[in-house]
Design an enzyme around this catalytic site. Structure first.
Site, PDB file in Angstrom:
ATOM      1  N   ARG A  74      -0.080   7.712  -2.699  1.00 31.40           N
ATOM      2  CA  ARG A  74       0.518   8.798  -1.905  1.00 31.40           C
ATOM      3  C   ARG A  74       1.950   9.073  -2.351  1.00 31.40           C
ATOM      4  O   ARG A  74       2.389  10.215  -2.381  1.00 31.40           O
ATOM      5  CB  ARG A  74       0.467   8.444  -0.410  1.00 31.40           C
ATOM      6  CG  ARG A  74      -0.887   8.729   0.216  1.00 31.40           C
ATOM      7  CD  ARG A  74      -1.036   8.036   1.539  1.00 31.40           C
ATOM      8  NE  ARG A  74      -1.305   6.616   1.349  1.00 31.40           N
ATOM      9  CZ  ARG A  74      -1.193   5.694   2.305  1.00 31.40           C
ATOM     10  NH1 ARG A  74      -0.774   6.065   3.510  1.00 31.40           N
ATOM     11  NH2 ARG A  74      -1.477   4.440   2.066  1.00 31.40           N
ATOM     12  N   TRP A  75       2.670   8.028  -2.722  1.00 30.05           N
ATOM     13  CA  TRP A  75       4.054   8.205  -3.205  1.00 30.05           C
ATOM     14  C   TRP A  75       4.041   9.126  -4.428  1.00 30.05           C
ATOM     15  O   TRP A  75       4.864  10.044  -4.536  1.00 30.05           O
ATOM     16  CB  TRP A  75       4.645   6.837  -3.571  1.00 30.05           C
ATOM     17  CG  TRP A  75       6.080   6.875  -4.012  1.00 30.05           C
ATOM     18  CD1 TRP A  75       7.181   6.693  -3.240  1.00 30.05           C
ATOM     19  CD2 TRP A  75       6.557   7.112  -5.353  1.00 30.05           C
ATOM     20  NE1 TRP A  75       8.321   6.811  -3.998  1.00 30.05           N
ATOM     21  CE2 TRP A  75       7.974   7.065  -5.301  1.00 30.05           C
ATOM     22  CE3 TRP A  75       5.940   7.364  -6.580  1.00 30.05           C
ATOM     23  CZ2 TRP A  75       8.771   7.249  -6.427  1.00 30.05           C
ATOM     24  CZ3 TRP A  75       6.736   7.561  -7.695  1.00 30.05           C
ATOM     25  CH2 TRP A  75       8.128   7.509  -7.629  1.00 30.05           C
ATOM     26  N   LEU A 130      -6.620  -4.767   7.481  1.00 25.14           N
ATOM     27  CA  LEU A 130      -6.381  -5.860   6.527  1.00 25.14           C
ATOM     28  C   LEU A 130      -6.982  -5.564   5.158  1.00 25.14           C
ATOM     29  O   LEU A 130      -6.568  -6.153   4.165  1.00 25.14           O
ATOM     30  CB  LEU A 130      -6.960  -7.178   7.062  1.00 25.14           C
ATOM     31  CG  LEU A 130      -6.207  -7.807   8.235  1.00 25.14           C
ATOM     32  CD1 LEU A 130      -6.916  -9.073   8.700  1.00 25.14           C
ATOM     33  CD2 LEU A 130      -4.761  -8.133   7.844  1.00 25.14           C
ATOM     34  N   GLU A 189       1.846 -13.242  12.252  1.00 25.47           N
ATOM     35  CA  GLU A 189       2.382 -12.102  12.997  1.00 25.47           C
ATOM     36  C   GLU A 189       2.199 -10.870  12.120  1.00 25.47           C
ATOM     37  O   GLU A 189       2.538 -10.885  10.933  1.00 25.47           O
ATOM     38  CB  GLU A 189       3.877 -12.320  13.296  1.00 25.47           C
ATOM     39  CG  GLU A 189       4.147 -13.477  14.231  1.00 25.47           C
ATOM     40  CD  GLU A 189       3.526 -13.277  15.609  1.00 25.47           C
ATOM     41  OE1 GLU A 189       3.457 -12.122  16.074  1.00 25.47           O
ATOM     42  OE2 GLU A 189       3.099 -14.279  16.216  1.00 25.47           O
ATOM     43  N   LEU A 233      11.193 -20.022  -4.996  1.00 22.54           N
ATOM     44  CA  LEU A 233      10.241 -19.170  -4.276  1.00 22.54           C
ATOM     45  C   LEU A 233       8.881 -19.278  -4.958  1.00 22.54           C
ATOM     46  O   LEU A 233       8.805 -19.255  -6.190  1.00 22.54           O
ATOM     47  CB  LEU A 233      10.710 -17.699  -4.325  1.00 22.54           C
ATOM     48  CG  LEU A 233       9.789 -16.696  -3.627  1.00 22.54           C
ATOM     49  CD1 LEU A 233      10.101 -16.624  -2.136  1.00 22.54           C
ATOM     50  CD2 LEU A 233       9.928 -15.292  -4.219  1.00 22.54           C
ATOM     51  N   ARG A 248     -12.417   2.418  -7.754  1.00 21.76           N
ATOM     52  CA  ARG A 248     -11.566   3.598  -8.027  1.00 21.76           C
ATOM     53  C   ARG A 248     -11.946   4.236  -9.361  1.00 21.76           C
ATOM     54  O   ARG A 248     -12.622   3.603 -10.174  1.00 21.76           O
ATOM     55  CB  ARG A 248     -10.103   3.164  -8.041  1.00 21.76           C
ATOM     56  CG  ARG A 248      -9.676   2.720  -6.654  1.00 21.76           C
ATOM     57  CD  ARG A 248      -8.196   2.568  -6.564  1.00 21.76           C
ATOM     58  NE  ARG A 248      -7.840   2.260  -5.193  1.00 21.76           N
ATOM     59  CZ  ARG A 248      -6.639   2.322  -4.690  1.00 21.76           C
ATOM     60  NH1 ARG A 248      -5.630   2.688  -5.471  1.00 21.76           N
ATOM     61  NH2 ARG A 248      -6.404   2.025  -3.436  1.00 21.76           N
ATOM     62  N   ASP A 301       0.836  -1.213   0.000  1.00 19.47           N
ATOM     63  CA  ASP A 301       0.000   0.000   0.000  1.00 19.47           C
ATOM     64  C   ASP A 301       0.868   1.260   0.000  1.00 19.47           C
ATOM     65  O   ASP A 301       1.978   1.264   0.528  1.00 19.47           O
ATOM     66  CB  ASP A 301      -0.910  -0.018   1.235  1.00 19.47           C
ATOM     67  CG  ASP A 301      -2.031   1.005   1.122  1.00 19.47           C
ATOM     68  OD1 ASP A 301      -2.416   1.356  -0.016  1.00 19.47           O
ATOM     69  OD2 ASP A 301      -2.535   1.451   2.176  1.00 19.47           O
ATOM     70  N   GLY A 302       0.327   2.319  -0.601  1.00 21.57           N
ATOM     71  CA  GLY A 302       1.001   3.627  -0.560  1.00 21.57           C
ATOM     72  C   GLY A 302       1.483   4.135  -1.913  1.00 21.57           C
ATOM     73  O   GLY A 302       2.130   5.183  -1.975  1.00 21.57           O
ATOM     74  N   HIS A 336       2.006   3.411  -9.091  1.00 27.88           N
ATOM     75  CA  HIS A 336       1.769   1.982  -9.331  1.00 27.88           C
ATOM     76  C   HIS A 336       2.916   1.387 -10.156  1.00 27.88           C
ATOM     77  O   HIS A 336       3.341   0.254  -9.926  1.00 27.88           O
ATOM     78  CB  HIS A 336       0.439   1.761 -10.039  1.00 27.88           C
ATOM     79  CG  HIS A 336      -0.748   2.186  -9.216  1.00 27.88           C
ATOM     80  ND1 HIS A 336      -0.899   1.832  -7.893  1.00 27.88           N
ATOM     81  CD2 HIS A 336      -1.842   2.951  -9.520  1.00 27.88           C
ATOM     82  CE1 HIS A 336      -2.031   2.348  -7.414  1.00 27.88           C
ATOM     83  NE2 HIS A 336      -2.613   3.040  -8.392  1.00 27.88           N
ATOM     84  N   SER A 357     -10.787  -6.819  -4.553  1.00 25.75           N
ATOM     85  CA  SER A 357     -12.100  -6.851  -5.216  1.00 25.75           C
ATOM     86  C   SER A 357     -12.825  -5.521  -5.014  1.00 25.75           C
ATOM     87  O   SER A 357     -13.796  -5.237  -5.716  1.00 25.75           O
ATOM     88  CB  SER A 357     -12.922  -8.034  -4.706  1.00 25.75           C
ATOM     89  OG  SER A 357     -12.685  -8.281  -3.342  1.00 25.75           O
TER      90      SER A 357
HETATM   91  C1  IPE Z   1      -5.479  -2.644  -0.123  1.00 23.35           C
HETATM   92  O1  IPE Z   1      -5.174  -1.311  -0.234  1.00 23.35           O
HETATM   93  C2  IPE Z   1      -5.413  -3.311  -1.462  1.00 23.35           C
HETATM   94  C3  IPE Z   1      -4.095  -3.420  -2.079  1.00 23.35           C
HETATM   95  C4  IPE Z   1      -2.965  -3.022  -1.570  1.00 23.35           C
HETATM   96  C5  IPE Z   1      -4.082  -4.037  -3.360  1.00 23.35           C
HETATM   97  P1  IPE Z   1      -6.304  -0.184  -0.356  1.00 23.35           P
HETATM   98  O2  IPE Z   1      -5.580   1.091  -0.519  1.00 23.35           O
HETATM   99  O3  IPE Z   1      -7.281  -0.549  -1.404  1.00 23.35           O
HETATM  100  O4  IPE Z   1      -7.011  -0.285   1.055  1.00 23.35           O
HETATM  101  P2  IPE Z   1      -7.976   0.775   1.784  1.00 23.35           P
HETATM  102  O5  IPE Z   1      -9.009   1.183   0.792  1.00 23.35           O
HETATM  103  O6  IPE Z   1      -7.134   1.929   2.188  1.00 23.35           O
HETATM  104  O7  IPE Z   1      -8.514   0.037   2.956  1.00 23.35           O
HETATM  105  C1  IPE Z   2      -1.818   0.261  -3.289  1.00 25.16           C
HETATM  106  O1  IPE Z   2      -1.540   1.610  -3.314  1.00 25.16           O
HETATM  107  C2  IPE Z   2      -2.044  -0.313  -4.671  1.00 25.16           C
HETATM  108  C3  IPE Z   2      -3.451  -0.648  -4.964  1.00 25.16           C
HETATM  109  C4  IPE Z   2      -4.424  -0.590  -4.112  1.00 25.16           C
HETATM  110  C5  IPE Z   2      -3.741  -1.069  -6.315  1.00 25.16           C
HETATM  111  P1  IPE Z   2      -2.696   2.692  -3.251  1.00 25.16           P
HETATM  112  O2  IPE Z   2      -3.065   3.066  -4.652  1.00 25.16           O
HETATM  113  O3  IPE Z   2      -3.806   2.241  -2.408  1.00 25.16           O
HETATM  114  O4  IPE Z   2      -1.919   3.891  -2.577  1.00 25.16           O
HETATM  115  P2  IPE Z   2      -2.523   4.937  -1.526  1.00 25.16           P
HETATM  116  O5  IPE Z   2      -3.028   4.148  -0.352  1.00 25.16           O
HETATM  117  O6  IPE Z   2      -3.629   5.681  -2.221  1.00 25.16           O
HETATM  118  O7  IPE Z   2      -1.362   5.804  -1.194  1.00 25.16           O
HETATM  119 MG    MG Z   3      -4.161   2.464  -0.412  1.00 29.19          MG
END
Ligand code: IPE
Ligand code: IPE
Ligand code: MG
Length: 257
Positions: free
Chosen positions: A27-28, A191, A203, A134, A74, A23-24, A40, A69
């Site tokens: 924002r990056w 999660l 963990e 792996l 988005r 995740d992130g 991405h 899912s």
């Molecule tokens: C969870 O991240 C899904 C993936 C990393 C693929 P999201 O960014 O979709 O989660 P929420 O919406 O912040 O809970």
């Molecule tokens: C996770 O990064 C990748 C996917 C959910 C596809 P995000 O796109 O959710 O990034 P943030 O949370 O908006 O920074």
């Molecule tokens: Mg996210």
């Protein structure tokens, strides 16, 4: 003698199976005034690095959350971009995975994906099917609730009684043991519908690092934290340390240790 809780007793210092909520990315990109898709794209590079770093450290299974899912909700251009990126990554990376001994499994609802992506998924899985250095499970169009429901539906259609053991055999990750360490990057502590069933005794480790910046030092920090945890699975610390026998659970068909 020191109290047992001061002596972590990990099964192994390096987790056998790591799961990551990557995740992130958005924002990056936003921090750099770039479109979210640029984040991405960088995220694919971070995953490539993470795969080789996990293999180097002796991790045998890596399961990553790439598209949930719920991510269909988005904006359309972001969803389209993510689908395009998945198709390109599969076609571009398959040969490198093969060369590095990585076996790819794509986990999730495939029928909803574009026919071209489905074809690329099958090709990459077939190409890497003999590898065993792996196992890389890429969860794409995956949701933990879907996973539990689809396993239950398979059992219903077969007329098989629903138990923990029978459900376990029909979950999407039935080919691997449960994750030992579940990491979420990007600072959120939830999660988001990832591995709800399989993470029962994982963990948990939350890192503030945004996924495109994730590197070997972040991975080492997570593994170091894991190696200090004591996994008790319901027992007392003393039982874990001294290996003293457990009382049988009444009527339990639990797959947990
Ligand atoms: C969870 O991240 C899904 C993936 C990393 C693929 P999201 O960014 O979709 O989660 P929420 O919406 O912040 O809970
Ligand atoms: C996770 O990064 C990748 C996917 C959910 C596809 P995000 O796109 O959710 O990034 P943030 O949370 O908006 O920074
Ligand atoms: Mg996210």
């Amino acid at each position: 003698m020191s109290p047992a809780h001061l002596h972590p007793c990990p099964a192994s210092a390096v987790p056998h199976h790591i799961a990551i909520v990557m995740d992130g990315n958005g924002r990056w990109a936003q921090k750099r005034l770039l479109p979210r898709l640029a984040g991405h794209k960088k995220g694919v590079d971070a995953l490539r690095l993470c795969v080789s770093q996990c293999a180097e450290r002796g991790v045998r299974i890596l399961t990553v959350f790439a598209f949930s899912s719920e991510n269909w909700k988005r904006p359309q251009d972001e969803v389209r971009g993510l689908m395009g990126l998945m198709a390109t990554a599969l076609n571009r990376e398959a040969a490198a995975l093969q060369k590095n001994g990585v076996r790819l499994h794509c986990i999730g609802q495939r029928e909803q994906l574009d026919a071209k992506i489905q074809h690329s998924l099958m090709q990459a899985e077939a190409l890497t099917a003999q590898n065993d250095r792996l196992i890389l499970n890429v969860c794409f169009n995956y949701g933990g609730r879907w996973d539990i429901a689809q396993a239950a539906e398979q059992l219903r259609l077969q007329g098989t009684p629903i138990t923990e053991a029978s459900l376990n055999r029909h979950m999407a990750l039935h080919h691997v043991p449960d994750p030992d360490l579940l990491i979420r990057t990007g600072g959120e502590m939830r999660l988001s519908n990832f591995l709800l069933w399989q993470a029962a005794y994982a963990e948990l480790y939350f890192s503030p690092t945004l996924w495109p910046d994730y590197d070997g030092s972040d991975l080492d920090a997570a593994i170091a934290a894991y190696s200090q945890r004591q996994r008790r699975y319901g027992k007392t610390a003393e039982q874990v340390v001294h290996g003293s026998p457990a009382t049988p659970v009444p009527g339990g068909d639990s797959e947990l240790p």
